[in-house]
Design an enzyme around this catalytic site. Structure first.
Site, mmCIF file in Angstrom:
data_model
loop_
_atom_site.group_PDB
_atom_site.id
_atom_site.type_symbol
_atom_site.label_atom_id
_atom_site.label_comp_id
_atom_site.label_asym_id
_atom_site.label_seq_id
_atom_site.Cartn_x
_atom_site.Cartn_y
_atom_site.Cartn_z
ATOM 1 N N HIS A 1 3.357 -11.168 6.810
ATOM 2 C CA HIS A 1 3.212 -9.766 6.404
ATOM 3 C C HIS A 1 4.546 -9.014 6.580
ATOM 4 O O HIS A 1 4.584 -7.851 6.962
ATOM 5 C CB HIS A 1 2.105 -9.093 7.231
ATOM 6 C CG HIS A 1 1.372 -8.013 6.477
ATOM 7 N ND1 HIS A 1 0.192 -8.223 5.817
ATOM 8 C CD2 HIS A 1 1.649 -6.706 6.289
ATOM 9 C CE1 HIS A 1 -0.220 -7.097 5.264
ATOM 10 N NE2 HIS A 1 0.647 -6.161 5.531
ATOM 11 N N ARG B 1 3.193 0.598 14.712
ATOM 12 C CA ARG B 1 4.607 0.516 14.316
ATOM 13 C C ARG B 1 5.297 1.785 14.797
ATOM 14 O O ARG B 1 4.965 2.887 14.363
ATOM 15 C CB ARG B 1 4.734 0.349 12.812
ATOM 16 C CG ARG B 1 4.018 -0.900 12.322
ATOM 17 C CD ARG B 1 4.283 -1.230 10.867
ATOM 18 N NE ARG B 1 3.331 -2.228 10.435
ATOM 19 C CZ ARG B 1 2.345 -2.009 9.571
ATOM 20 N NH1 ARG B 1 2.203 -0.816 9.011
ATOM 21 N NH2 ARG B 1 1.501 -2.967 9.251
ATOM 22 N N GLY C 1 0.839 -1.195 0.000
ATOM 23 C CA GLY C 1 0.000 0.000 0.000
ATOM 24 C C GLY C 1 0.874 1.245 0.000
ATOM 25 O O GLY C 1 2.016 1.214 0.452
HETATM 26 C C1 LIG Z 1 5.207 -0.798 3.341
HETATM 27 C C2 LIG Z 1 4.433 -2.050 3.181
HETATM 28 C C3 LIG Z 1 3.095 -1.979 2.838
HETATM 29 C C4 LIG Z 1 2.369 -3.158 2.664
HETATM 30 N N1 LIG Z 1 1.065 -3.070 2.238
HETATM 31 C C5 LIG Z 1 0.366 -4.210 2.010
HETATM 32 C C6 LIG Z 1 -0.935 -4.160 1.464
HETATM 33 O O1 LIG Z 1 -1.459 -3.100 1.166
HETATM 34 N N2 LIG Z 1 -1.589 -5.341 1.299
HETATM 35 C C7 LIG Z 1 -1.033 -6.539 1.618
HETATM 36 O O2 LIG Z 1 -1.666 -7.584 1.459
HETATM 37 N N3 LIG Z 1 0.217 -6.611 2.094
HETATM 38 C C8 LIG Z 1 0.923 -5.481 2.287
HETATM 39 N N4 LIG Z 1 2.211 -5.567 2.733
HETATM 40 C C9 LIG Z 1 2.828 -6.889 2.968
HETATM 41 C C10 LIG Z 1 3.462 -7.389 1.685
HETATM 42 O O3 LIG Z 1 2.500 -7.720 0.729
HETATM 43 C C11 LIG Z 1 4.307 -8.637 1.938
HETATM 44 O O4 LIG Z 1 3.554 -9.581 2.643
HETATM 45 C C12 LIG Z 1 5.590 -8.311 2.682
HETATM 46 O O5 LIG Z 1 6.155 -7.128 2.236
HETATM 47 C C13 LIG Z 1 6.562 -9.465 2.458
HETATM 48 O O6 LIG Z 1 7.707 -9.310 3.188
HETATM 49 P P1 LIG Z 1 9.072 -8.649 2.618
HETATM 50 O O7 LIG Z 1 8.803 -7.178 2.537
HETATM 51 O O8 LIG Z 1 10.022 -9.025 3.680
HETATM 52 O O9 LIG Z 1 9.372 -9.231 1.283
HETATM 53 C C14 LIG Z 1 2.974 -4.407 2.888
HETATM 54 C C15 LIG Z 1 4.334 -4.470 3.217
HETATM 55 C C16 LIG Z 1 5.066 -3.319 3.344
HETATM 56 C C17 LIG Z 1 6.535 -3.427 3.665
#
Ligand SMILES: Cc1cc2nc3c(=O)[nH]c(=O)nc-3n(C[C@H](O)[C@H](O)[C@H](O)COP(=O)(O)O)c2cc1C
Length: 383
Positions: A280, A171, A86
């Protein structure tokens, strides 16, 4: 063949992360990099990948290896995709579109967040073959139906329903930075923007990022980020609602954020096509097991009946291969790709893709595995 088609000043995702930290304002970097509480779950994700050992096999010709991977009836160039993030354009103006365009060109999946800063219809047009849509389930069935029919009309290929945000996370880095939507210039944010003029000028030129898909659900235009999220989304997605979503979406349906064995069984029984095992990125619960630990614990029957995927902590091509050895057909990463655009702007999208391509290829060659499809648990040392 393994080839270096990227800028060798940043040969790995960790180099892009370090560069992004210097190149963009602290509140933007912290937004992507932070996790919850002591950030231990995020660290645990990396440690678990590091601890997964694979034994190399020699006496085989590895001149060419096939790194392609198939999921939901499409063969992608390799088994890595962009996780939904997001507010993606906070990292760099136009980041989401740059990643979607690069993903389409490279033939890897791009998952767009419900809380994206680019209109879902625009992303679907730019990445018609590889776009997946991530749904944060709205409180009302009416809004759920509306978002799903928009995704269908726009041509998204796969629907990914995220389960692991029952409520918004606290956070601490984010709280201290005071980042809010709609964007407002507190003294800290103003100062950080001023010392990163390229980022700031480009954001001003394009208009500061906002949740464009959500405009119609906002009670008033000044409704803040946390408030909008908690007002809009269901506090704990129910199995009943998953059943309704299953009836509304006839394409491949994925549940993202599964860690508990029984939830994987529930997903299977609800007729879901795939799951993303994920914590996540360590952003929700610091006590959560790593994604690798949860992947290892999945019941066998769920592996046979659904497509298993993983995210959280994937940073290298080796991690993608490790994931496959543990039973994940496909891997995704959020931060790897967004560190890339933070570090290099639009060019960073391709940089990350090419790093993964090179690393997956070399890993298979080092292991003596001629095809990604052949990677399985027999390669795990101590299995
Ligand atoms: C800044 C940020 C925003 C995120 N926003 C969403 C989102 O809008 N929807 C969602 O399903 N996961 C969201 N996630 C989780 C990511 O889809 C994913 O699960 C996660 O980044 C994976 O871990 P990694 O960053 O270590 O690769 C977000 C992660 C981050 C870092």
């Amino acid at each position: 063949m393994a080839t270096i088609n990227y800028d060798t000043r940043y040969p790995g995702v960790s180099d892009l992360k370090a560069k992004a930290r210097r190149r963009i304002p602290k509140f933007a970097y912290d937004y992507i990099d932070t996790a919850i509480d002591c950030e231990i779950a995020k660290q645990r994700n990396r440690e678990s990948f590091h601890q997964t050992k694979l034994t190399p096999r020699y006496l085989a010709d590895v001149t060419t290896v096939d790194i392609s991977a198939e999921v939901f009836g499409r063969r992608y160039a390799m088994a890595i995709g962009v996780s939904p993030v997001g507010l993606g354009d906070m990292m760099w103006p136009g980041a989401e579109m740059a990643l979607a365009v690069a993903a389409q060109k490279a033939n890897i999946p791009y998952v767009l967040s419900t809380f994206s800063t680019t209109l879902m219809e625009d992303i679907a047009e730019a990445a018609p073959d590889v776009c997946w849509f991530q749904l944060y389930v709205p409180k009302t069935l009416e809004a759920t139906k509306e978002l799903i029919s928009r995704a269908k009309a726009a041509g998204f290929k796969v629907l990914v329903v995220t389960l692991d945000i029952p409520v918004g996370a606290k956070r601490n880095r984010e709280l201290k930075n005071g980042l809010k939507l709609p964007f407002s210039f507190t003294p800290n944010i103003l100062w950080q923007s001023m010392i990163h003029p390229r980022w700031a000028i480009e954001q001003l030129r394009r208009g500061f990022p906002d949740f464009v898909n959500m405009q119609r659900y906002r009670k008033d235009p000044d409704q803040g980020l946390a408030n909008l999220v908690s007002e809009f989304t269901m506090p704990g997605v129910t199995l009943e609602r998953i059943g309704e979503i299953r009836r509304l979406w006839d394409g491949p349906l994925v549940l993202k954020g599964i860690q508990y064995e029984q939830n994987a069984i529930d997903a299977m029984n609800a007729g879901v096509d795939g799951i993303v095992v994920s914590n996540h990125g360590g952003r929700q619960l610091d006590a959560a097991p790593s994604s690798v630990e949860s992947l290892r614990a999945l019941p066998d029957e769920t592996r046979k009946k659904m497509t298993i995927m993983i995210d959280s902590g994937v940073r290298t091509g080796l991690d993608v291969v490790r994931g496959k050895s543990l039973g994940a057909e496909f891997a995704f990463s959020g931060r790897s790709f967004f560190y890339g655009v933070g570090a290099m702007g639009a060019k960073g999208a391709n940089q990350v893709i090419e790093i993964f391509r090179d690393e997956i290829t070399r890993t298979l060659q080092q292991l003596g595995c001629v095809s990604f499809d052949e990677m399985d648990a027999t390669w795990i040392c101590g299995q």
